[in-house]
Design an enzyme around this catalytic site. Structure first.
Site, PDB file in Angstrom:
ATOM      1  N   THR A  29     -59.060  47.531  46.196  1.00  0.00           N
ATOM      2  CA  THR A  29     -57.808  47.012  45.638  1.00  0.00           C
ATOM      3  C   THR A  29     -57.458  47.819  44.390  1.00  0.00           C
ATOM      4  OG1 THR A  29     -58.046  44.806  46.542  1.00  0.00           O
ATOM      5  CG2 THR A  29     -56.797  44.989  44.499  1.00  0.00           C
ATOM      6  N   HIS A 178     -60.404  41.268  57.295  1.00  0.00           N
ATOM      7  CA  HIS A 178     -61.133  40.932  56.068  1.00  0.00           C
ATOM      8  C   HIS A 178     -61.615  39.478  56.159  1.00  0.00           C
ATOM      9  CE1 HIS A 178     -62.517  40.810  52.079  1.00  0.00           C
ATOM     10  NE2 HIS A 178     -61.487  41.296  51.417  1.00  0.00           N
ATOM     11  N   ASN A 181     -65.819  38.118  51.030  1.00  0.00           N
ATOM     12  CA  ASN A 181     -65.486  37.999  49.604  1.00  0.00           C
ATOM     13  C   ASN A 181     -64.696  36.754  49.201  1.00  0.00           C
ATOM     14  OD1 ASN A 181     -66.819  40.386  49.562  1.00  0.00           O
ATOM     15  ND2 ASN A 181     -65.027  41.686  49.263  1.00  0.00           N
ATOM     16  N   TYR A 183     -62.250  35.107  50.645  1.00  0.00           N
ATOM     17  CA  TYR A 183     -60.841  34.958  51.024  1.00  0.00           C
ATOM     18  C   TYR A 183     -60.723  34.019  52.238  1.00  0.00           C
ATOM     19  CZ  TYR A 183     -60.310  38.425  47.432  1.00  0.00           C
ATOM     20  OH  TYR A 183     -60.359  39.058  46.212  1.00  0.00           O
ATOM     21  N   ASN A 238     -65.461  34.718  44.156  1.00  0.00           N
ATOM     22  CA  ASN A 238     -64.474  33.677  44.463  1.00  0.00           C
ATOM     23  C   ASN A 238     -65.135  32.323  44.754  1.00  0.00           C
ATOM     24  OD1 ASN A 238     -62.000  35.043  44.068  1.00  0.00           O
ATOM     25  ND2 ASN A 238     -62.229  36.101  46.043  1.00  0.00           N
TER      26      ASN A 238
HETATM   27  C1  PHB Z   1     -60.159  42.165  43.890  1.00  0.00           C
HETATM   28  O1  PHB Z   1     -58.977  42.452  43.757  1.00  0.00           O
HETATM   29  O2  PHB Z   1     -60.862  41.858  42.931  1.00  0.00           O
HETATM   30  C2  PHB Z   1     -60.755  42.169  45.250  1.00  0.00           C
HETATM   31  C3  PHB Z   1     -59.956  42.327  46.354  1.00  0.00           C
HETATM   32  C4  PHB Z   1     -60.508  42.317  47.628  1.00  0.00           C
HETATM   33  C5  PHB Z   1     -61.869  42.155  47.764  1.00  0.00           C
HETATM   34  C6  PHB Z   1     -62.689  42.009  46.669  1.00  0.00           C
HETATM   35  C7  PHB Z   1     -62.128  42.023  45.408  1.00  0.00           C
HETATM   36  O3  PHB Z   1     -62.410  42.115  48.982  1.00  0.00           O
END
Ligand code: PHB
Length: 385
Positions: A29, A178, A181, A183, A238
Site C-alpha cells: 500500500t 486478499h 491481515n 480485512y 487489525n
Molecule cells: C496498510 O495500509 O497498512 C496495509 C494495507 C494492506 C495490508 C496490510 C497493511 O495487507
C-alpha cells in the site's frame, strides 16, 4: 518444459505462465492514486521500474466504495480506474513483466468518514476492533461495524466478481484475493471477529464459506489457474486472531488446494508482535494446500534461497525491500547492496520516495571493442511459449 533449477533467480511455472524468476514483489500500500482513486502515470512508472520481478502483485485495490479503508488507495470498480490501471499493466508488459491485481475489501477497519453517506463499515459481526482507522483527517478510533445480513453476502461476492472482470479488462495477468491481515475475508475466517450464527459463521467450513464463494466467483472470471489467495495465519494486524490457527488455516489450505489455484501466498509473520509465541507451520500449510506456495514476511536473499532450495517454498515475496530497490532482482544477481527506504515517504505524496530510488549503475563493458550481444535475453522477459 523441463524441470527448472530450484534457485531464486531461476524460472518457475505459475499457472499458465513461466516466470523469469521466483522473486515476487509483494503487495504494498503506497496511497498514491489520483483523484477518484484512479491509478496515474506515476504509478505506472513505479511498477514498470520493478518489472524484473518474476511476478508483481499490485497494492491492495478496493473492489467497491464500501471496501475502501484508507485515502488514496486505488480502486478497481469504476471505468476510470480500469483506464488508469491499463497504463500500469501496459508499462509492466512493455518491460516483460507479469502483474496480478490484489482484490481488497477492508470490512470493519474502514470508517464512516471514508464511506458513502457516512455509512458504518460492514463486518461479519458488530465487533469494534481495537485501534484506529486512517481517514482524510488523520487517525480516528475504529467504530463498531454493522454486521452483514445473510442476504447481503451475494452482494459482497458480486463486488469481487465485478472487480475481477474489471481487472481482466485492465490487462492484468491474474488476480490475488486478499484474505489476510484482518480485512473483510480474514474477519470471516478468524474466530475473534466472526460470531455469526448463519452458514457464514461457527464451524471452520462456515467461516471459510465467504472466501470459497469469492474464490469460485473470481475463478469463474479468470480461470482458477490465474487466481491466487493471500492468507496470514498468525498476523494480529487489525486486532485479529484465531484460537487455533494451525487447525483453521490447515483446513483452509486443504480446501483451497482443491480449487486448482495459481498459488497460495502466506504472510508467515505477525506484523504487530501481539501474537506472542505463536508460530507458523509452513510445512503443514504447504502440504495441505499441495500447489504452488509463495512465502512472505521478513525474508532476505539467503533465507529465500534456502527456502526454495529445500523445497519449503516455490517463490518468495519481498515487500519492504521493493520500496527502495526497484532492481531488487538485479541486486540479488550481483550480490549488490540494498538501498534503505525513507519511512517518511512510504505512504502518500508524490514521486519523492516512490519512483526516485536508484537502480544499480550498469556494469561498464569489459572491453570497448567487444560488440554488444544482440541476442541476449532481457532480464525479466516472460519465457512462456
Ligand atoms: C496498510 O495500509 O497498512 C496495509 C494495507 C494492506 C495490508 C496490510 C497493511 O495487507
Amino acid at each position: 518444459m523441463s524441470e527448472v533449477s530450484k534457485n531464486l533467480l531461476k524460472p518457475v511455472r505459475l499457472g499458465p505462465y513461466t516466470l523469469a524468476n521466483r522473486v515476487v514483489m509483494a503487495p504494498l500500500t503506497r496511497r498514491r492514486a489520483g483523484s477518484g482513486n484512479v491509478p496515474q502515470a506515476m504509478n505506472a512508472d513505479y511498477y514498470a521500474q520493478r518489472a524484473s520481478a518474476g511476478l508483481i502483485i499490485s497494492e491492495a485495490s478496493q473492489v467497491s466504495p464500501q471496501g475502501l479503508g484508507y485515502p488514496m488507495t486505488p480502486g478497481i470498480h469504476t471505468p476510470d480506474q480500469v483506464e488508469g490501471w491499463k497504463q500500469v499493466t501496459k508499462a509492466v508488459a512493455d518491460k516483460g513483466g507479469r502483474i496480478f491485481l490484489q482484490l481488497w475489501h477492508v470490512g470493519r477497519v474502514s470508517h464512516p468518514d471514508l464511506q458513502e453517506d457516512g455509512a458504518l463499515p460492514v463486518a461479519p459481526s458488530a465487533i469494534k476492533p481495537d485501534g484506529e482507522a486512517y481517514t482524510v483527517d488523520g487517525h480516528k478510533p475504529f467504530v463498531t461495524p454493522r454486521a452483514l445480513e445473510t442476504g447481503e453476502i451475494p452482494g459482497i461476492v458480486g463486488q469481487f466478481r465485478r472487480a475481477a472482470e474489471n481487472a481482466l479488462m485492465a490487462g492484468f495477468d491474474g488476480v490475488e484475493i486478499h484474505a489476510a491481515n484482518g480485512y473483510l475475508l480474514d474477519q470471516f475466517l478468524r474466530d475473534n471477529s466472526n460470531f455469526r450464527t448463519d452458514q457464514y459463521g461457527g464451524s471452520r467450513r462456515n467461516r471459510m464459506r465467504l472466501l470459497r464463494e469469492v474464490t469460485e466467483a473470481v475463478s469463474g472470471v479468470w480461470g482458477a489457474e490465474r487466481v491466487g489467495v493471500r492468507l496470514s495465519p498468525i498476523n494480529a494486524y487489525n486486532d485479529i486472531s484465531d484460537t487455533d490457527p494451525d487447525a483453521t488455516f490447515g483446513f483452509i489450505a486443504r480446501e483451497l488446494g482443491r480449487l486448482g489455484l495459481a498459488y497460495l501466498h502466506v504472510v508467515e509473520t505477525d506484523m504487530t508482535g501481539k501474537s506472542g509465541d505463536l508460530s507458523y507451520d509452513r510445512q503443514m500449510v504447504r502440504k495441505k494446500f499441495g500447489g504452488t506456495y509463495i512465502g512472505n514476511g521478513g525474508y532476505d536473499k539467503d533465507r529465500a534461497e534456502e527456502a526454495i532450495a529445500s523445497g519449503s517454498a516455490d517463490l518468495v515475496a519481498f515487500g519492504a525491500p521493493y520500496i527502495a530497490n526497484p532492481d531488487l532482482v538485479g541486486r540479488f544477481a550481483v550480490g549488490g547492496p540494498l538501498n534503505k527506504a525513507d519511512p517518511e515517504t512510504i505512504y502518500g505524496g508524490d514521486e519523492k520516495g516512490y519512483t526516485d530510488y536508484p537502480a544499480l549503475a550498469p556494469k561498464a563493458p569489459e572491453s570497448p571493442r567487444k560488440p554488444p550481444k544482440a541476442e541476449e535475453p532481457v532480464q525479466g522477459m516472460p519465457l512462456d511459449i
